[in-house]
Scaffold this motif. Structure first.
Motif, PDB file in Angstrom:
ATOM      1  N   GLU A  86       0.818  -1.204   0.000  1.00 17.79           N
ATOM      2  CA  GLU A  86       0.000   0.000   0.000  1.00 17.79           C
ATOM      3  C   GLU A  86       0.859   1.265   0.000  1.00 17.79           C
ATOM      4  OE1 GLU A  86       0.339  -1.284   4.370  1.00 17.79           O
ATOM      5  OE2 GLU A  86       0.116  -2.220   2.396  1.00 17.79           O
ATOM      6  N   ARG A  87       2.065   1.201   0.588  1.00 14.83           N
ATOM      7  CA  ARG A  87       2.954   2.370   0.579  1.00 14.83           C
ATOM      8  C   ARG A  87       3.581   2.568  -0.797  1.00 14.83           C
ATOM      9  NH1 ARG A  87       4.868   6.214  -0.230  1.00 14.83           N
ATOM     10  NH2 ARG A  87       6.304   7.557   0.942  1.00 14.83           N
ATOM     11  N   LEU A  88       3.874   1.495  -1.484  1.00 18.41           N
ATOM     12  CA  LEU A  88       4.476   1.567  -2.812  1.00 18.41           C
ATOM     13  C   LEU A  88       3.617   2.389  -3.768  1.00 18.41           C
ATOM     14  CD1 LEU A  88       6.564   0.580  -4.957  1.00 18.41           C
ATOM     15  CD2 LEU A  88       5.152  -1.479  -5.206  1.00 18.41           C
ATOM     16  N   TYR A  89       2.310   2.289  -3.644  1.00 17.07           N
ATOM     17  CA  TYR A  89       1.398   2.934  -4.585  1.00 17.07           C
ATOM     18  C   TYR A  89       0.869   4.272  -4.094  1.00 17.07           C
ATOM     19  CZ  TYR A  89       1.440  -1.652  -6.806  1.00 17.07           C
ATOM     20  OH  TYR A  89       1.829  -2.819  -7.421  1.00 17.07           O
ATOM     21  N   GLN A 121      -5.520   7.953  -1.802  1.00 20.16           N
ATOM     22  CA  GLN A 121      -5.325   7.830  -3.240  1.00 20.16           C
ATOM     23  C   GLN A 121      -4.098   6.976  -3.543  1.00 20.16           C
ATOM     24  OE1 GLN A 121      -7.280   9.086  -5.835  1.00 20.16           O
ATOM     25  NE2 GLN A 121      -5.937   7.811  -7.086  1.00 20.16           N
ATOM     26  N   SER A 122      -4.265   6.009  -4.428  1.00 23.42           N
ATOM     27  CA  SER A 122      -3.144   5.181  -4.866  1.00 23.42           C
ATOM     28  C   SER A 122      -2.912   5.398  -6.357  1.00 23.42           C
ATOM     29  CB  SER A 122      -3.403   3.703  -4.576  1.00 23.42           C
ATOM     30  OG  SER A 122      -4.553   3.242  -5.272  1.00 23.42           O
ATOM     31  N   TYR A 123      -1.659   5.204  -6.778  1.00 22.08           N
ATOM     32  CA  TYR A 123      -1.264   5.405  -8.173  1.00 22.08           C
ATOM     33  C   TYR A 123      -0.463   4.184  -8.621  1.00 22.08           C
ATOM     34  CZ  TYR A 123      -2.268  10.299  -7.016  1.00 22.08           C
ATOM     35  OH  TYR A 123      -2.867  11.463  -6.595  1.00 22.08           O
ATOM     36  N   HIS A 124      -0.942   3.520  -9.663  1.00 21.06           N
ATOM     37  CA  HIS A 124      -0.261   2.337 -10.167  1.00 21.06           C
ATOM     38  C   HIS A 124       0.521   2.625 -11.448  1.00 21.06           C
ATOM     39  CE1 HIS A 124      -2.202  -0.803  -7.552  1.00 21.06           C
ATOM     40  NE2 HIS A 124      -2.977   0.241  -7.320  1.00 21.06           N
ATOM     41  N   TYR A 125       0.309   3.800 -12.030  1.00 27.40           N
ATOM     42  CA  TYR A 125       0.946   4.114 -13.302  1.00 27.40           C
ATOM     43  C   TYR A 125       1.667   5.458 -13.206  1.00 27.40           C
ATOM     44  CZ  TYR A 125      -2.198   0.434 -14.843  1.00 27.40           C
ATOM     45  OH  TYR A 125      -2.858  -0.765 -14.967  1.00 27.40           O
ATOM     46  N   VAL A 175       2.528  11.672 -13.072  1.00 27.59           N
ATOM     47  CA  VAL A 175       2.969  12.854 -13.820  1.00 27.59           C
ATOM     48  C   VAL A 175       1.842  13.884 -13.890  1.00 27.59           C
ATOM     49  CG1 VAL A 175       3.652  13.688 -16.104  1.00 27.59           C
ATOM     50  CG2 VAL A 175       4.709  11.627 -15.155  1.00 27.59           C
ATOM     51  N   GLN A 176       0.626  13.427 -14.132  1.00 26.27           N
ATOM     52  CA  GLN A 176      -0.524  14.333 -14.162  1.00 26.27           C
ATOM     53  C   GLN A 176      -0.745  14.964 -12.795  1.00 26.27           C
ATOM     54  OE1 GLN A 176      -4.157  12.506 -15.513  1.00 26.27           O
ATOM     55  NE2 GLN A 176      -5.323  14.395 -15.409  1.00 26.27           N
ATOM     56  N   LEU A 226      12.503   3.878 -10.145  1.00 24.41           N
ATOM     57  CA  LEU A 226      13.688   3.101  -9.787  1.00 24.41           C
ATOM     58  C   LEU A 226      13.307   1.712  -9.300  1.00 24.41           C
ATOM     59  CD1 LEU A 226      16.754   3.001  -9.449  1.00 24.41           C
ATOM     60  CD2 LEU A 226      16.465   4.011  -7.173  1.00 24.41           C
ATOM     61  N   TRP A 227      12.272   1.619  -8.498  1.00 18.25           N
ATOM     62  CA  TRP A 227      11.776   0.321  -8.029  1.00 18.25           C
ATOM     63  C   TRP A 227      11.388  -0.577  -9.213  1.00 18.25           C
ATOM     64  CZ3 TRP A 227      10.616  -2.451  -3.520  1.00 18.25           C
ATOM     65  CH2 TRP A 227       9.672  -3.480  -3.655  1.00 18.25           C
ATOM     66  N   LEU A 228      10.620  -0.021 -10.138  1.00 13.14           N
ATOM     67  CA  LEU A 228      10.169  -0.817 -11.277  1.00 13.14           C
ATOM     68  C   LEU A 228      11.337  -1.225 -12.170  1.00 13.14           C
ATOM     69  CD1 LEU A 228       6.934   1.160 -12.243  1.00 13.14           C
ATOM     70  CD2 LEU A 228       7.042  -1.099 -11.191  1.00 13.14           C
TER      71      LEU A 228
END
Length: 229
Positions: A112-115, A123-127, A132-133, A155-157
């Motif tokens: 959950e922290r990663l996103y 709010q979570s962000y997977h992309y 950027v938006q 960097l993680w990805l």
């Protein structure tokens, strides 16, 4: 008004808590070490920890599957294993960057922290495109946090998830490859390094190092992840 320290910027001192320091000295190969005194000195003189973190005996102890997750924090585990995965000598900037990444990896073991840009957000962000938006629409302080997270997430990805990125690009016909994540990571670390908050939080040299040597640290994360298999 005092600025709240974001979790990804908590580098110390002290770099480690007492539990981690006890683990380091309990596995010291010289008999007769006064554990309480050694911990006290380490807390007072953080630079004395560097040789311990680089040592063969700590690396062996921390990779002992009966010990590693029971007796040490993720931050210490990643600090030792990432050093082994990175080639070359360390200077002060490199050591600080390693501490930063070890802390970050310790945070990102929680999915959950990663996103999320910051801990506790809904709010979570997977992309990256969504991040950027968000960065483009954010105010100055929020913008810095999002810029930093884009660099961290890229960097993680590109490092930890390299096989997944390559597989999706080659076989799932995804439009982005490793170069995309590397360019995003370099660009947003560089942007974040120029923000006034990077200076206030002591992150400017770390972000500059990550922007300039993104491939070096990415490769270290990839090597570290390969060692888990």
């Amino acid at each position: 008004m005092t600025m709240q320290m974001p979790d990804f910027a908590r580098l110390g001192p002290p770099a480690f808590d007492e539990k981690d320091l006890r683990f380091l000295f309990e596995h010291f190969p010289v008999p007769g070490v006064d554990l309480d005194e050694a911990v006290r000195l380490a807390l007072e003189r953080p630079t004395t920890l560097e040789s311990l973190l680089e040592s063969d005996y700590v690396n062996a102890a921390i990779r002992d599957r009966q010990l590693q997750w029971l007796e040490v924090s993720p931050k210490l585990y990643f600090n030792v294993t990432l050093r082994r995965a990175l080639a070359g000598a360390r200077n002060g900037t490199t050591r600080r960057t390693v501490h930063y990444l070890a802390n970050l990896l310790g945070l990102f073991v929680r999915t959950e922290r990663l996103y999320r840009v910051q801990d506790g957000e809904e709010q979570s962000y997977h992309y990256l495109v969504d991040l950027v938006q968000e960065a483009a629409q954010a105010g100055p302080e929020r913008g810095f946090y999002v810029q930093s997270h884009i660099g961290n997430y890229a960097l993680w990805l590109a490092g930890i998830c390299r096989p997944w990125v390559d597989h999706r690009f080659r076989y799932k016909r995804r439009p982005v490859d490793m170069n995309y994540y590397c360019k995003m990571g370099r660009s947003y670390y560089a942007t974040a390094s120029r923000h006034r908050m990077a200076e206030q939080l002591g992150l400017r040299p770390v972000f500059q190092d990550l922007a300039q040597r993104f491939d070096y640290y990415r490769g270290g994360l990839e090597n570290m992840a390969a060692g888990w298999q």
